[in-house]
Enzyme design. Structure first.
Site, PDB file in Angstrom:
ATOM      1  N   THR A  14      -0.735   6.133 -35.237  1.00  0.00           N
ATOM      2  CA  THR A  14      -1.403   7.195 -36.004  1.00  0.00           C
ATOM      3  C   THR A  14      -0.366   8.026 -36.742  1.00  0.00           C
ATOM      4  OG1 THR A  14      -3.165   7.298 -34.376  1.00  0.00           O
ATOM      5  CG2 THR A  14      -2.872   9.256 -35.757  1.00  0.00           C
ATOM      6  N   THR A  66       0.931   4.802 -29.086  1.00  0.00           N
ATOM      7  CA  THR A  66       1.720   3.738 -29.720  1.00  0.00           C
ATOM      8  C   THR A  66       2.557   4.283 -30.876  1.00  0.00           C
ATOM      9  OG1 THR A  66      -0.003   3.216 -31.328  1.00  0.00           O
ATOM     10  CG2 THR A  66      -0.086   2.055 -29.216  1.00  0.00           C
ATOM     11  N   GLY A  67       2.200   5.464 -31.353  1.00  0.00           N
ATOM     12  CA  GLY A  67       2.877   6.039 -32.519  1.00  0.00           C
ATOM     13  C   GLY A  67       2.256   5.583 -33.826  1.00  0.00           C
ATOM     14  N   ASP A 122      -6.426  12.669 -38.200  1.00  0.00           N
ATOM     15  CA  ASP A 122      -7.750  12.041 -38.132  1.00  0.00           C
ATOM     16  C   ASP A 122      -8.823  13.128 -38.087  1.00  0.00           C
ATOM     17  OD1 ASP A 122      -7.729  12.908 -35.435  1.00  0.00           O
ATOM     18  OD2 ASP A 122      -6.957  10.978 -34.763  1.00  0.00           O
ATOM     19  N   HIS A 134      -7.830  15.399 -24.039  1.00  0.00           N
ATOM     20  CA  HIS A 134      -8.150  14.771 -25.332  1.00  0.00           C
ATOM     21  C   HIS A 134      -9.537  15.200 -25.810  1.00  0.00           C
ATOM     22  CE1 HIS A 134      -8.286  11.989 -28.598  1.00  0.00           C
ATOM     23  NE2 HIS A 134      -9.388  11.449 -28.121  1.00  0.00           N
ATOM     24  N   LYS A 153      -8.829   8.444 -40.790  1.00  0.00           N
ATOM     25  CA  LYS A 153      -8.182   7.294 -40.135  1.00  0.00           C
ATOM     26  C   LYS A 153      -9.231   6.312 -39.639  1.00  0.00           C
ATOM     27  CE  LYS A 153      -6.814   7.558 -35.628  1.00  0.00           C
ATOM     28  NZ  LYS A 153      -6.036   8.081 -34.473  1.00  0.00           N
ATOM     29  N   ASP A 179      -1.052  16.645 -33.412  1.00  0.00           N
ATOM     30  CA  ASP A 179      -1.890  15.726 -32.632  1.00  0.00           C
ATOM     31  C   ASP A 179      -1.812  16.113 -31.163  1.00  0.00           C
ATOM     32  OD1 ASP A 179      -3.638  13.647 -32.240  1.00  0.00           O
ATOM     33  OD2 ASP A 179      -2.416  12.159 -33.273  1.00  0.00           O
ATOM     34  N   GLU A 215       0.851  -1.206   0.000  1.00  0.00           N
ATOM     35  CA  GLU A 215       0.000   0.000   0.000  1.00  0.00           C
ATOM     36  C   GLU A 215       0.877   1.243   0.000  1.00  0.00           C
ATOM     37  OE1 GLU A 215      -2.458  -0.417   3.423  1.00  0.00           O
ATOM     38  OE2 GLU A 215      -3.574  -2.108   2.585  1.00  0.00           O
TER      39      GLU A 215
END
Ligand code: R5P
Length: 312
Positions: free
Chosen positions: A227, A224-225, A170, A131, A193, A219, A40
């Site tokens: 796009t 993840t890279g 996108d 986002h 996209k 962006d 914890e």
């Protein structure tokens, strides 16, 4: 505000918190964070906060849930220590892509995280490039939502690049890219996209002319890279002379940083809303600091001045 200004940090991005304190010319608040033998979290604020105007800097970067829990527990400790006002400074707000249900029996995790911050005792939130801007509405406390665009655009401008086209990778990013192209004086191209899986995307088509031009993909985050790299390959195929990317949040999950060094990109320009370790850096990666932006916003919130003036 007449109360003392104090800034504390979790462990997700202490370098940024220290930079913010340097900007504000105050010491970083002392807190100890480790673990009990049973795993914890063990946290203690090591200085008096009674009656203070306190800001807690913590990015919700990997390990995401641990960093969120640290932030919640630190806010609880400050509340119980009688801080007068607590602002959660969250340079990168996670779970922001889960702001709506896309299938039955899915959670709306962004709303849950907003609830958790409020229940823990945050009075305000200061964040950068959510986002989905609608997440502001998930809170019933004030949210100051800063944008990284001016910082990124100033840097691109300083490079003196010519014949620019800003590219949205996108449909969801068109407004962001359109704002950016006015900032740097460029035309606009838009890619459609399709996300096949969480770690796989496909570029379907592009609208706009990039032949012979320097393309700047805009962006909010690089995760993840996928796009970015798929967009960069398409831009090369369509004759772009150079490909740059600007993005605020350098999540760089898994081997994203390594994949970005494949040569398809001329330069990636990111910020330090998330700490970028040396192993993920490279010659073609520039990391700009949001510390002056956050530091100035903290100063203005503390002094009850307008924060919106920072947006331009
Ligand atoms: C999508 O809506 C976002 O704006 C980014 O384009 C996306 O999250 C980047 O993720 P990845 O790097 O995994 O493709």
């Amino acid at each position: 505000m007449s109360q003392a200004l104090q800034v504390f940090s979790g462990t997700s991005n202490r370098a940024l918190a220290q930079e913010i304190c340097d900007f504000l010319q105050i010491p970083l608040g002392a807190a100890s964070i480790d673990r009990f033998p049973n795993d914890e979290l063990r946290l203690r604020i090591e200085q008096n906060v009674r009656g203070s105007d306190v800001f807690v800097v913590q990015s919700m970067s990997e390990p995401v849930d641990q960093h969120i829990m640290q932030l919640l527990i630190m806010i609880d400790a400050l509340r119980r220590g009688s801080a007068d006002r607590i602002t959660a400074v969250v340079p990168y707000f996670a779970y922001a892509k889960q702001e709506k249900k896309t299938a039955p029996r899915e959670p709306i995790s962004a709303k849950l995280v907003a609830n958790l911050l409020t229940v823990a005792g945050a009075d305000r939130v200061l964040t950068v490039d959510l986002h989905a801007a609608a997440i502001e509405g998930f809170f019933d406390i004030p949210v100051d939502h800063l944008r990284g665009a001016a910082l990124l655009a100033d840097y691109v401008h300083s490079l003196g690049l010519q014949n620019l086209v800003v590219v949205s990778p996108d449909a969801g990013g068109v407004a962001r890219a359109n704002d950016f192209r006015y900032r740097i004086g460029a035309s606009l191209a838009i890619i459609a996209k399709q996300r096949l899986r969480p770690d796989a995307v496909e570029m379907i088509e592009m609208v706009g002319d990039v032949r012979g031009r320097t393309a700047v993909i805009v962006d909010d985050m690089i995760s993840t890279g996928g796009t970015l790299l798929e967009a960069a390959h398409l831009l090369r195929e369509r004759g772009a002379a150079a490909v740059y990317v600007v993005a605020t949040h350098a999540i760089l999950a898994g081997n994203a940083a390594e994949r970005m060094r494949s040569g398809v990109l001329d330069r990636a320009i990111l910020t330090n809303t998330i700490a970028v370790p040396p192993s993920k850096r490279g010659e073609s990666l520039t990391v700009l600091s949001v510390a002056p932006l956050l530091g100035e916003a903290i100063r203005r919130i503390h002094e009850n001045m307008s924060v919106s003036a920072l947006f331009t």
